[in-house]
Design a protein around this motif. Structure first.
Motif, PDB file in Angstrom:
ATOM      1  N   MET A 117      13.285   1.948  -6.004  1.00 46.52           N
ATOM      2  CA  MET A 117      14.133   0.756  -5.966  1.00 46.52           C
ATOM      3  C   MET A 117      15.470   1.055  -5.301  1.00 46.52           C
ATOM      4  O   MET A 117      15.965   0.267  -4.489  1.00 46.52           O
ATOM      5  CB  MET A 117      14.375   0.240  -7.384  1.00 46.52           C
ATOM      6  N   ILE A 118      16.063   2.185  -5.633  1.00 46.03           N
ATOM      7  CA  ILE A 118      17.368   2.548  -5.056  1.00 46.03           C
ATOM      8  C   ILE A 118      17.264   2.720  -3.542  1.00 46.03           C
ATOM      9  O   ILE A 118      18.182   2.364  -2.797  1.00 46.03           O
ATOM     10  CB  ILE A 118      17.900   3.835  -5.721  1.00 46.03           C
ATOM     11  N   TRP A 119      16.134   3.231  -3.071  1.00 43.94           N
ATOM     12  CA  TRP A 119      15.959   3.454  -1.637  1.00 43.94           C
ATOM     13  C   TRP A 119      15.579   2.180  -0.876  1.00 43.94           C
ATOM     14  O   TRP A 119      15.953   2.026   0.279  1.00 43.94           O
ATOM     15  CB  TRP A 119      14.879   4.514  -1.397  1.00 43.94           C
ATOM     16  N   SER A 120      14.817   1.284  -1.507  1.00 44.91           N
ATOM     17  CA  SER A 120      14.285   0.122  -0.782  1.00 44.91           C
ATOM     18  C   SER A 120      15.214  -1.092  -0.798  1.00 44.91           C
ATOM     19  O   SER A 120      15.223  -1.869   0.163  1.00 44.91           O
ATOM     20  CB  SER A 120      12.918  -0.274  -1.353  1.00 44.91           C
ATOM     21  N   ALA A 121      15.982  -1.271  -1.863  1.00 44.72           N
ATOM     22  CA  ALA A 121      16.847  -2.454  -1.968  1.00 44.72           C
ATOM     23  C   ALA A 121      17.858  -2.567  -0.817  1.00 44.72           C
ATOM     24  O   ALA A 121      18.086  -3.673  -0.310  1.00 44.72           O
ATOM     25  CB  ALA A 121      17.559  -2.485  -3.321  1.00 44.72           C
ATOM     26  N   PRO A 122      18.503  -1.459  -0.378  1.00 46.87           N
ATOM     27  CA  PRO A 122      19.403  -1.586   0.772  1.00 46.87           C
ATOM     28  C   PRO A 122      18.715  -2.122   2.029  1.00 46.87           C
ATOM     29  O   PRO A 122      19.345  -2.821   2.837  1.00 46.87           O
ATOM     30  CB  PRO A 122      19.902  -0.149   0.993  1.00 46.87           C
ATOM     31  N   GLY A 123      17.428  -1.826   2.198  1.00 49.97           N
ATOM     32  CA  GLY A 123      16.678  -2.365   3.336  1.00 49.97           C
ATOM     33  C   GLY A 123      16.576  -3.881   3.276  1.00 49.97           C
ATOM     34  O   GLY A 123      16.648  -4.568   4.313  1.00 49.97           O
ATOM     35  N   LEU A 176       0.826  -1.208   0.000  1.00 46.26           N
ATOM     36  CA  LEU A 176       0.000   0.000   0.000  1.00 46.26           C
ATOM     37  C   LEU A 176       0.861   1.259   0.000  1.00 46.26           C
ATOM     38  O   LEU A 176       0.495   2.269  -0.605  1.00 46.26           O
ATOM     39  CB  LEU A 176      -0.921   0.008   1.227  1.00 46.26           C
ATOM     40  N   VAL A 177       2.017   1.204   0.671  1.00 48.19           N
ATOM     41  CA  VAL A 177       2.961   2.336   0.647  1.00 48.19           C
ATOM     42  C   VAL A 177       3.428   2.576  -0.782  1.00 48.19           C
ATOM     43  O   VAL A 177       3.470   3.718  -1.257  1.00 48.19           O
ATOM     44  CB  VAL A 177       4.168   2.063   1.573  1.00 48.19           C
ATOM     45  N   ALA A 178       3.770   1.486  -1.473  1.00 40.76           N
ATOM     46  CA  ALA A 178       4.192   1.601  -2.875  1.00 40.76           C
ATOM     47  C   ALA A 178       3.064   2.151  -3.739  1.00 40.76           C
ATOM     48  O   ALA A 178       3.293   2.942  -4.665  1.00 40.76           O
ATOM     49  CB  ALA A 178       4.641   0.242  -3.399  1.00 40.76           C
ATOM     50  N   LEU A 179       1.831   1.737  -3.441  1.00 38.99           N
ATOM     51  CA  LEU A 179       0.668   2.212  -4.196  1.00 38.99           C
ATOM     52  C   LEU A 179       0.573   3.731  -4.147  1.00 38.99           C
ATOM     53  O   LEU A 179       0.271   4.383  -5.155  1.00 38.99           O
ATOM     54  CB  LEU A 179      -0.605   1.579  -3.622  1.00 38.99           C
ATOM     55  N   LYS A 180       0.872   4.301  -3.005  1.00 38.33           N
ATOM     56  CA  LYS A 180       0.759   5.753  -2.841  1.00 38.33           C
ATOM     57  C   LYS A 180       1.899   6.497  -3.525  1.00 38.33           C
ATOM     58  O   LYS A 180       1.708   7.564  -4.110  1.00 38.33           O
ATOM     59  CB  LYS A 180       0.716   6.112  -1.347  1.00 38.33           C
ATOM     60  N   TRP A 181       3.131   5.932  -3.501  1.00 35.39           N
ATOM     61  CA  TRP A 181       4.306   6.708  -3.861  1.00 35.39           C
ATOM     62  C   TRP A 181       4.969   6.337  -5.181  1.00 35.39           C
ATOM     63  O   TRP A 181       5.839   7.085  -5.643  1.00 35.39           O
ATOM     64  CB  TRP A 181       5.354   6.605  -2.739  1.00 35.39           C
ATOM     65  N   ILE A 182       4.608   5.228  -5.819  1.00 34.11           N
ATOM     66  CA  ILE A 182       5.390   4.761  -6.966  1.00 34.11           C
ATOM     67  C   ILE A 182       5.373   5.743  -8.138  1.00 34.11           C
ATOM     68  O   ILE A 182       6.386   5.907  -8.835  1.00 34.11           O
ATOM     69  CB  ILE A 182       4.937   3.355  -7.422  1.00 34.11           C
ATOM     70  N   ASP A 183       4.252   6.425  -8.375  1.00 32.10           N
ATOM     71  CA  ASP A 183       4.200   7.392  -9.464  1.00 32.10           C
ATOM     72  C   ASP A 183       4.779   8.748  -9.064  1.00 32.10           C
ATOM     73  O   ASP A 183       5.246   9.503  -9.915  1.00 32.10           O
ATOM     74  CB  ASP A 183       2.757   7.570  -9.955  1.00 32.10           C
ATOM     75  N   LYS A 184       4.755   9.041  -7.756  1.00 36.58           N
ATOM     76  CA  LYS A 184       5.285  10.321  -7.294  1.00 36.58           C
ATOM     77  C   LYS A 184       6.807  10.263  -7.152  1.00 36.58           C
ATOM     78  O   LYS A 184       7.526  11.147  -7.607  1.00 36.58           O
ATOM     79  CB  LYS A 184       4.637  10.699  -5.959  1.00 36.58           C
ATOM     80  N   ILE A 185       7.299   9.214  -6.495  1.00 39.35           N
ATOM     81  CA  ILE A 185       8.738   9.066  -6.290  1.00 39.35           C
ATOM     82  C   ILE A 185       9.417   8.559  -7.551  1.00 39.35           C
ATOM     83  O   ILE A 185      10.514   9.003  -7.901  1.00 39.35           O
ATOM     84  CB  ILE A 185       9.013   8.111  -5.105  1.00 39.35           C
ATOM     85  N   GLY A 186       8.764   7.637  -8.257  1.00 40.69           N
ATOM     86  CA  GLY A 186       9.345   7.038  -9.459  1.00 40.69           C
ATOM     87  C   GLY A 186       9.849   5.633  -9.201  1.00 40.69           C
ATOM     88  O   GLY A 186      10.220   5.288  -8.074  1.00 40.69           O
ATOM     89  N   ARG A 187       9.863   4.808 -10.260  1.00 40.91           N
ATOM     90  CA  ARG A 187      10.254   3.405 -10.109  1.00 40.91           C
ATOM     91  C   ARG A 187      11.724   3.260  -9.703  1.00 40.91           C
ATOM     92  O   ARG A 187      12.071   2.498  -8.805  1.00 40.91           O
ATOM     93  CB  ARG A 187      10.053   2.630 -11.422  1.00 40.91           C
ATOM     94  N   ARG A 188      12.600   3.992 -10.400  1.00 38.92           N
ATOM     95  CA  ARG A 188      14.034   3.866 -10.146  1.00 38.92           C
ATOM     96  C   ARG A 188      14.395   4.316  -8.722  1.00 38.92           C
ATOM     97  O   ARG A 188      15.108   3.612  -8.005  1.00 38.92           O
ATOM     98  CB  ARG A 188      14.815   4.701 -11.173  1.00 38.92           C
ATOM     99  N   ARG A 189      13.867   5.455  -8.336  1.00 36.45           N
ATOM    100  CA  ARG A 189      14.218   5.993  -7.021  1.00 36.45           C
ATOM    101  C   ARG A 189      13.708   5.105  -5.892  1.00 36.45           C
ATOM    102  O   ARG A 189      14.402   4.875  -4.894  1.00 36.45           O
ATOM    103  CB  ARG A 189      13.669   7.406  -6.874  1.00 36.45           C
TER     104      ARG A 189
END
Length: 397
Positions: free
Chosen positions: A222-228, A207-220
């Motif tokens: 991914m870059i922020w979440s993969a280290p987690g 649901l978090v991704a649902l809200k932010w994927i178009d605003k933040i962008g796919r690449r960004r």
């Protein structure tokens, strides 16, 4: 059972490929990512419900039969609803039905002016016309070769298949498949209920991704979440190392393990799943936007096949990996694969948010288009800003 599972596999394989592609072709550009994520939200919600049903039937004699049979209910509902769904406007244009295509585009862009809808249909018609010419003048094998040897198509395929491989090789699905068994071995009394925590985390952060994927962008995202994901798996590896010291690194069913280290394993899994659901669980399914219309079906099919091939590889090697290199080694290995996947994102994955399906193809003309995608998005934003300023001036006058 094997025959039924095989038949279900055919259906799931087709749906995994077709559903995101269909959704992308029926979505307005600014909401395209969010609409595909909504599909993943429903899948993760289904997993939560399935875990809940599993927990409910866990102690009932023959409960597994109910669990299997109830799976036919949502499939039956979906089958009926399918008859009410519209066709993709791109397919309608390809068939020459411009009136129906225009009507559907008017619904997709419900607040657009008639002349704006006409312009979108005209642009779409030009793109589809080009793909029809390619389709009519080439065979399937020629298009397959084009997929492999045309630089633009090949780069799109590398990105699509690479992201799908990353999604599976991170080890997430082994956690979904074996979480109840794993938590039972490390000492949890209600492993199915604990598995429900994992699937619930997956749903909430989708649901978090649902809200932010178009605003933040796919690449960004991914870059922020993969280290987690890397941190979560590394922490799990460390926890398993100390947890299983008295059993020579292996999990032995019935052993009383440290509750503190078991809790750390659970927390690390929750952190991993939260990071996965925010990015990698959703972004690879945006694969349809990477390919031109003439090879879109082929490209998404190959990318989806890569996903299931990775799923087969990870699912069939998990238990052997746990036995050969211990749980600490297995989760450390998955953390290493996640790190490689993150490097792949940094070097090869362009930003496609805010670009039309026809514009995305332009990104791969020279290299993987990371800078080109940023340039295109900035140019579109500048045009929108100028239009907004002009509209505001016109309204004041």
């Amino acid at each position: 059972m094997i025959g039924g599972r095989f038949l279900i596999g055919v259906g799931v394989g087709l749906a995994a490929c077709i559903a995101p592609l269909y959704i992308q072709e029926l979505s307005p550009t600014r909401l395209r990512g969010r609409m595909v994520v909504l599909n993943v939200v429903m899948i993760t919600l289904g997993q939560v419900i399935a875990y809940g049903i599993g927990a409910g039937f866990d102690n009932i004699h023959g409960g597994w039969r109910w669990m299997v049979g109830l799976g036919a209910v949502p499939a039956g509902i979906q089958f009926i609803i399918l008859f009410f769904l519209p066709e993709s406007p791109r397919i309608l244009i390809r068939r020459g039905n411009m009136t129906a295509a225009h009507a559907i585009m008017s619904k997709i862009y419900a607040y657009a002016k008639p002349e704006e809808v006409d312009l979108k249909v005209a642009v779409l018609h030009a793109a589809v016309k080009q793909s029809i010419e390619i389709t009519n003048t080439t065979t399937f094998m020629q298009r397959f070769k084009s997929m492999m040897f045309d630089p633009i198509n090949r780069r799109a395929l590398i990105v699509g298949c690479g992201m799908q491989a990353f999604q599976q090789l991170c080890g997430f699905n082994t956690l979904m498949y074996y979480s109840a068994t794993l938590f039972k071995e490390i000492g949890f009394d209600q492993p199915t209920a604990v598995g429900l925590i994992i699937s619930g985390t997956n749903f909430i952060f989708t649901l978090v991704a649902l809200k932010w994927i178009d605003k933040i962008g796919r690449r960004r995202i991914m870059i922020w979440s993969a280290p987690g994901m890397i941190i979560g798996l590394t922490l799990a590896s460390i926890a398993f190392h100390f947890l299983t010291k008295k059993t020579n690194g292996n999990l032995v069913d019935g052993t009383q393990y440290s509750t503190a280290w078991s809790a750390i394993v659970l927390l690390s899994m929750i952190f991993f799943v939260a990071s996965y659901a925010t990015g990698l669980g959703n972004v690879p399914w945006q694969q349809g936007e990477l390919f031109g219309l003439e090879v879109r079906g082929l490209g998404t099919s190959l990318s989806t096949a890569t996903n299931w091939a990775g799923n087969l590889l990870i699912g069939s090697t998990y238990l052997s990996l746990m036995a050969k290199i211990t749980p600490a080694g297995a989760f450390g290995f998955y953390a290493g694969l996640c790190f490689l996947g993150w490097l792949f994102v940094l070097m090869c994955f362009p930003e496609t948010a805010g670009l039309s399906l026809e514009e995305v193809k332009m990104v791969f003309r020279n290299g993987f288009g990371i800078r080109e995608s940023q340039r295109l998005r900035k140019a579109k934003k500048d045009i929108r800003d100028r239009d907004n300023v002009k509209r505001a001036v016109d309204e004041r006058e």
